[in-house]
Design a protein around this motif. Structure first.
Motif, PDB file in Angstrom:
ATOM      1  N   GLY A 145       0.829  -1.194   0.000  1.00  0.00           N
ATOM      2  CA  GLY A 145       0.000   0.000   0.000  1.00  0.00           C
ATOM      3  C   GLY A 145       0.862   1.241   0.000  1.00  0.00           C
ATOM      4  O   GLY A 145       2.006   1.215   0.464  1.00  0.00           O
ATOM      5  N   ALA A 149      -3.716   5.530  -2.387  1.00  0.00           N
ATOM      6  CA  ALA A 149      -4.931   5.078  -1.703  1.00  0.00           C
ATOM      7  C   ALA A 149      -5.444   3.760  -2.259  1.00  0.00           C
ATOM      8  O   ALA A 149      -6.639   3.567  -2.450  1.00  0.00           O
ATOM      9  N   SER A 150      -4.519   2.871  -2.566  1.00  0.00           N
ATOM     10  CA  SER A 150      -4.912   1.540  -3.003  1.00  0.00           C
ATOM     11  C   SER A 150      -3.993   0.510  -2.352  1.00  0.00           C
ATOM     12  O   SER A 150      -2.879   0.821  -1.942  1.00  0.00           O
ATOM     13  N   GLU A 164      -6.547  -5.958  -6.197  1.00  0.00           N
ATOM     14  CA  GLU A 164      -6.395  -4.571  -5.766  1.00  0.00           C
ATOM     15  C   GLU A 164      -7.630  -4.157  -4.968  1.00  0.00           C
ATOM     16  O   GLU A 164      -8.747  -4.540  -5.305  1.00  0.00           O
ATOM     17  N   PHE A 165      -7.401  -3.403  -3.921  1.00  0.00           N
ATOM     18  CA  PHE A 165      -8.457  -2.773  -3.143  1.00  0.00           C
ATOM     19  C   PHE A 165      -8.339  -1.279  -3.349  1.00  0.00           C
ATOM     20  O   PHE A 165      -7.251  -0.716  -3.230  1.00  0.00           O
ATOM     21  N   THR A 166      -9.463  -0.613  -3.660  1.00  0.00           N
ATOM     22  CA  THR A 166      -9.454   0.836  -3.797  1.00  0.00           C
ATOM     23  C   THR A 166     -10.597   1.423  -2.975  1.00  0.00           C
ATOM     24  O   THR A 166     -11.637   0.796  -2.800  1.00  0.00           O
ATOM     25  N   ALA A 167     -10.366   2.641  -2.499  1.00  0.00           N
ATOM     26  CA  ALA A 167     -11.389   3.304  -1.686  1.00  0.00           C
ATOM     27  C   ALA A 167     -12.397   3.993  -2.565  1.00  0.00           C
ATOM     28  O   ALA A 167     -12.139   4.400  -3.643  1.00  0.00           O
TER      29      ALA A 167
END
Length: 167
Positions: A145, A149-150, A164-167
Motif C-alpha cells: 500500500g 490510496a490503493s 487490488e483494493f481501492t477506496a
C-alpha cells in the motif's frame, strides 16, 4: 536517539528494535528497558525495520536507499542490498524467513532471497510511492500500500499482481 521512525518486536517479545532518524538501529531489552545493542551503518535516516521470523536477523531500510541485514547474535552486519533508486520506506520478511520484501518511494517493490542475498524480482504497478508491506500467513501473497490510496496483492511465486483494493 532521535525521532523514532519504525519499531519491531522480536518474535519472542523480549527485544524491541527501533529505527531512528539519527541513522542508528537500537535493540532494547523489554524487561529492563535498557539498550542492549546499537547498529551503525546506514548513511541516512533508518525508516523501516523487521525481525526475521526466527528472530536471528534484523532487516533495516533507509533513506540512503539501502537495506541492511544484521545478525542479532553477533551484533554485526551480514549484508547490504542495493537496488532502489529512492528512499526505502518498508520491509517485511516472508513467514518462512526466506524472502525479504522492500518498498520505496521509487514506486517499486523488490523481493530478495535472504540466503543468497540476491534480488529475485521487482514488482511494479503502484503509481505512487509504496509505504507498507505485509505477507499473508502462508507466504504466497504480498500486500502493498502507498500514496495512491490503493492496496495491491501480489503472487510471490509468479511476481504478478493478483488483486487490488481501492477506496
Amino acid at each position: 536517539f532521535d525521532s523514532i521512525r519504525s519499531l519491531a518486536f522480536s518474535p519472542d517479545g523480549q527485544t524491541l528494535a527501533s529505527a531512528s532518524r539519527d541513522k542508528t538501529v537500537r535493540l532494547w531489552n523489554v524487561i529492563s528497558r535498557k539498550e542492549i545493542a546499537k547498529f551503525i551503518g546506514h548513511k541516512d535516516w533508518v525508516m523501516a525495520i523487521a525481525f526475521s521470523p526466527d528472530g536471528g536477523k534484523l532487516a533495516t531500510g533507509s533513506w540512503d536507499r539501502s537495506i541492511k541485514l544484521w545478525d542479532i547474535a553477533k551484533r554485526s552486519e551480514i549484508s547490504t542490498f542495493l537496488g532502489h533508486t529512492q528512499e526505502v520506506s518498508a520491509i517485511a520478511f516472508s513467514p518462512d524467513g526466506q524472502v525479504l520484501a522492500s518498498a520505496s518511494y521509487d514506486h517499486d517493490i523488490r523481493l530478495w532471497d535472504v540466503q543468497t542475498r540476491k534480488e529475485i524480482a521487482v514488482l511494479r504497478g503502484h503509481p505512487e510511492f509504496v509505504r507498507s508491506l505485509s505477507f499473508s500467513p502462508d507466504g504466497r501473497t504480498l500486500a502493498s500500500g502507498g500514496g495512491a490510496a490503493s492496496i495491491r496483492l501480489w503472487n510471490v511465486a509468479s511476481h504478478k499482481q493478483v488483486g487490488e483494493f481501492t477506496a
